[in-house]
Scaffold this active site. Structure first.
Site, PDB file in Angstrom:
ATOM      1  N   ASP A  81      -8.355  -4.540  -9.560  1.00 58.82           N
ATOM      2  CA  ASP A  81      -8.071  -3.098  -9.498  1.00 58.82           C
ATOM      3  C   ASP A  81      -9.203  -2.374 -10.225  1.00 58.82           C
ATOM      4  O   ASP A  81      -9.430  -2.607 -11.415  1.00 58.82           O
ATOM      5  CB  ASP A  81      -6.713  -2.837 -10.165  1.00 58.82           C
ATOM      6  CG  ASP A  81      -6.191  -1.430  -9.905  1.00 58.82           C
ATOM      7  OD1 ASP A  81      -6.977  -0.553  -9.503  1.00 58.82           O
ATOM      8  OD2 ASP A  81      -4.983  -1.203 -10.133  1.00 58.82           O
ATOM      9  N   ASP A  92      -9.634   5.008  -7.046  1.00 60.44           N
ATOM     10  CA  ASP A  92      -8.771   3.987  -7.638  1.00 60.44           C
ATOM     11  C   ASP A  92      -8.356   3.090  -6.475  1.00 60.44           C
ATOM     12  O   ASP A  92      -7.726   3.557  -5.530  1.00 60.44           O
ATOM     13  CB  ASP A  92      -7.565   4.690  -8.286  1.00 60.44           C
ATOM     14  CG  ASP A  92      -6.611   3.734  -8.973  1.00 60.44           C
ATOM     15  OD1 ASP A  92      -6.845   2.506  -8.943  1.00 60.44           O
ATOM     16  OD2 ASP A  92      -5.603   4.223  -9.526  1.00 60.44           O
ATOM     17  N   HIS A 184       0.076   7.525  -7.693  1.00 54.24           N
ATOM     18  CA  HIS A 184      -0.025   8.707  -8.554  1.00 54.24           C
ATOM     19  C   HIS A 184      -1.007   9.717  -7.980  1.00 54.24           C
ATOM     20  O   HIS A 184      -1.936   9.353  -7.267  1.00 54.24           O
ATOM     21  CB  HIS A 184      -0.480   8.288  -9.958  1.00 54.24           C
ATOM     22  CG  HIS A 184      -1.608   7.302  -9.943  1.00 54.24           C
ATOM     23  ND1 HIS A 184      -2.909   7.664 -10.091  1.00 54.24           N
ATOM     24  CD2 HIS A 184      -1.621   5.960  -9.734  1.00 54.24           C
ATOM     25  CE1 HIS A 184      -3.678   6.588 -10.000  1.00 54.24           C
ATOM     26  NE2 HIS A 184      -2.921   5.528  -9.774  1.00 54.24           N
ATOM     27  N   HIS A 192      -3.695   9.962 -13.886  1.00 54.46           N
ATOM     28  CA  HIS A 192      -2.263  10.049 -13.537  1.00 54.46           C
ATOM     29  C   HIS A 192      -1.845  11.500 -13.716  1.00 54.46           C
ATOM     30  O   HIS A 192      -1.416  11.916 -14.783  1.00 54.46           O
ATOM     31  CB  HIS A 192      -1.440   9.100 -14.400  1.00 54.46           C
ATOM     32  CG  HIS A 192      -1.647   7.663 -14.039  1.00 54.46           C
ATOM     33  ND1 HIS A 192      -0.742   6.934 -13.306  1.00 54.46           N
ATOM     34  CD2 HIS A 192      -2.683   6.825 -14.256  1.00 54.46           C
ATOM     35  CE1 HIS A 192      -1.204   5.711 -13.111  1.00 54.46           C
ATOM     36  NE2 HIS A 192      -2.385   5.612 -13.681  1.00 54.46           N
ATOM     37  N   GLU A 217      -0.193   2.616  -4.022  1.00 58.31           N
ATOM     38  CA  GLU A 217      -0.366   1.223  -4.415  1.00 58.31           C
ATOM     39  C   GLU A 217       0.923   0.409  -4.374  1.00 58.31           C
ATOM     40  O   GLU A 217       1.581   0.228  -5.390  1.00 58.31           O
ATOM     41  CB  GLU A 217      -1.008   1.136  -5.803  1.00 58.31           C
ATOM     42  CG  GLU A 217      -0.433   2.054  -6.867  1.00 58.31           C
ATOM     43  CD  GLU A 217      -1.238   1.951  -8.175  1.00 58.31           C
ATOM     44  OE1 GLU A 217      -1.557   0.837  -8.601  1.00 58.31           O
ATOM     45  OE2 GLU A 217      -1.554   3.006  -8.751  1.00 58.31           O
ATOM     46  N   GLU A 310      -4.272  -1.144  -2.959  1.00 57.44           N
ATOM     47  CA  GLU A 310      -4.326   0.277  -3.309  1.00 57.44           C
ATOM     48  C   GLU A 310      -5.522   0.978  -2.671  1.00 57.44           C
ATOM     49  O   GLU A 310      -6.614   0.415  -2.600  1.00 57.44           O
ATOM     50  CB  GLU A 310      -4.429   0.427  -4.840  1.00 57.44           C
ATOM     51  CG  GLU A 310      -4.542   1.875  -5.316  1.00 57.44           C
ATOM     52  CD  GLU A 310      -4.486   2.010  -6.839  1.00 57.44           C
ATOM     53  OE1 GLU A 310      -4.822   1.039  -7.526  1.00 57.44           O
ATOM     54  OE2 GLU A 310      -4.102   3.092  -7.316  1.00 57.44           O
TER      55      GLU A 310
HETATM   56 MN    MN Z   1      -5.521   1.017  -9.518  1.00 63.25          MN
HETATM   57 MN    MN Z   2      -3.613   3.550  -9.388  1.00 61.38          MN
END
Ligand code: MN
Ligand code: MN
Length: 325
Positions: A81, A92, A184, A192, A217, A310
């Protein structure tokens, strides 16, 4: 802004793809992370958070501490990640891979067993063909859940519809989504940013709007589908400047509030001459007084295996643009 989101997305997706090919049994997690992070920063952009490498039952929030001896083993199901940041605009993205290759003896030069905080086993796991098949199915469950969600994301989609799509897809593989983890919303300098994108139907009638930036995700688990904290902390967030007595802590907080203000960080991202012990001793009072938030490592509560996929997307009138494709 759009351009910066796209640039952050493109860099992250390129590194993610290369990382998924590079990972192999016997490799040290810290070397893998160092490589990933330098591939990102060598492009002249920042990290939107420390690269998280979460092995097997660990779902999220593991990254290497200094001198980490954790190694990958054959059959590990590894969540990679990562994210980039361009002028505060974030990508992200995550992929999960089942590790191939030959195991190495999990011992140091003296023949002592390696201390591996990134694993819940001793580095000598017995992995059957059936285990491999289950783990590959978990990867497929989380990636098709994401794919199915991306096909319905547009202006006006409710969070409940997204969560239902994740759950239905993952259930169809015989697994359960992790309900305690969520996607998010993203804003400049804010990973976030307030809205949580659920991995189960949560009855929310809140709708995504054109122009929203969100990370989606899905996590698939063969265990409980809910996480519990492992009381170990390798990723931290700056919260605020609260007064602190300890002089070393004061210096450290000043440093962090200047250089690590907006994005989560690991010890290796704090430019300081403090050694490990001094760093930890200076950090503790900052955690105690709420200046720094420590993120616990998260694992599946029933020790099931976990996969995550994600992407970052920009919501459009009639669909969405995936910036990390
Ligand atoms: Mn992530
Ligand atoms: Mn994330």
């Amino acid at each position: 802004m759009q351009e910066e989101y796209e640039k952050a997305g493109k860099i992250a997706s390129k590194v993610r793809k290369e990382a998924a090919k590079k990972i192999t049994a016997g490799m040290k997690v810290i070397d893998f992370i160092d490589w990933i992070e330098s591939e990102i920063t060598s492009q002249g952009v920042g990290l939107s958070f420390p690269c998280n490498i979460s092995i097997n039952q660990i779902a999220a929030h593991y990254t290497s501490p200094p001198n980490d001896d954790t190694i990958f083993c054959y059959g590990d199901i590894v969540k990679i990640d990562l994210g980039a940041e361009v002028n505060g605009y974030i990508s992200d993205t995550a992929v999960t891979v089942v590790v191939e290759g030959d195991n190495v003896e999990p011992v140091d030069e003296q023949g002592n067993p390696l201390k591996m905080p990134g694993r819940l086993d001793d580095g000598n796991p017995v992995v059957t063909d059936e285990d491999i098949e289950l783990r590959q199915n978990l990867v497929e469950a989380s990636s098709s859940a994401l794919e199915n969600v991306l096909s319905i994301v547009k202006d006006g989609v409710t969070l409940n519809e997204i969560g239902k799509t994740v759950q239905d897809t993952i259930n169809s593989y015989g697994f359960t989504p992790i309900v305690s983890l969520a996607g998010h919303s993203l804003e400049q300098n804010n990973l976030h940013a307030g809205i949580s994108i659920p991995n189960y139907p949560d009855a929310s009638t809140y709708t995504l709007k054109e122009g929203d930036h969100v990370a989606i995700e899905p996590f698939a688990s063969s265990g409980a589908g809910i996480t519990s904290d492992i009381p170990e902390y390798y990723i931290y967030s700056f919260m605020n400047n609260k007064p602190v007595r300890n002089p070393q802590a004061k210096i450290l907080l000043k440093n962090i509030s200047k250089n690590n203000r907006y994005f989560p960080f690991a010890q290796r991202h704090v430019k300081t001459s403090m050694d490990n012990n001094h760093f930890m001793r200076a950090l503790r009072p900052l955690i105690m007084n709420g200046s720094i938030y420590p993120h616990a490592v998260l694992k599946d509560k029933a020790d099931g295996m976990v996969a995550q996929t994600e992407h970052t997307v920009i919501v459009e009138k009639e669909g969405c643009e995936v910036t990390t494709l």
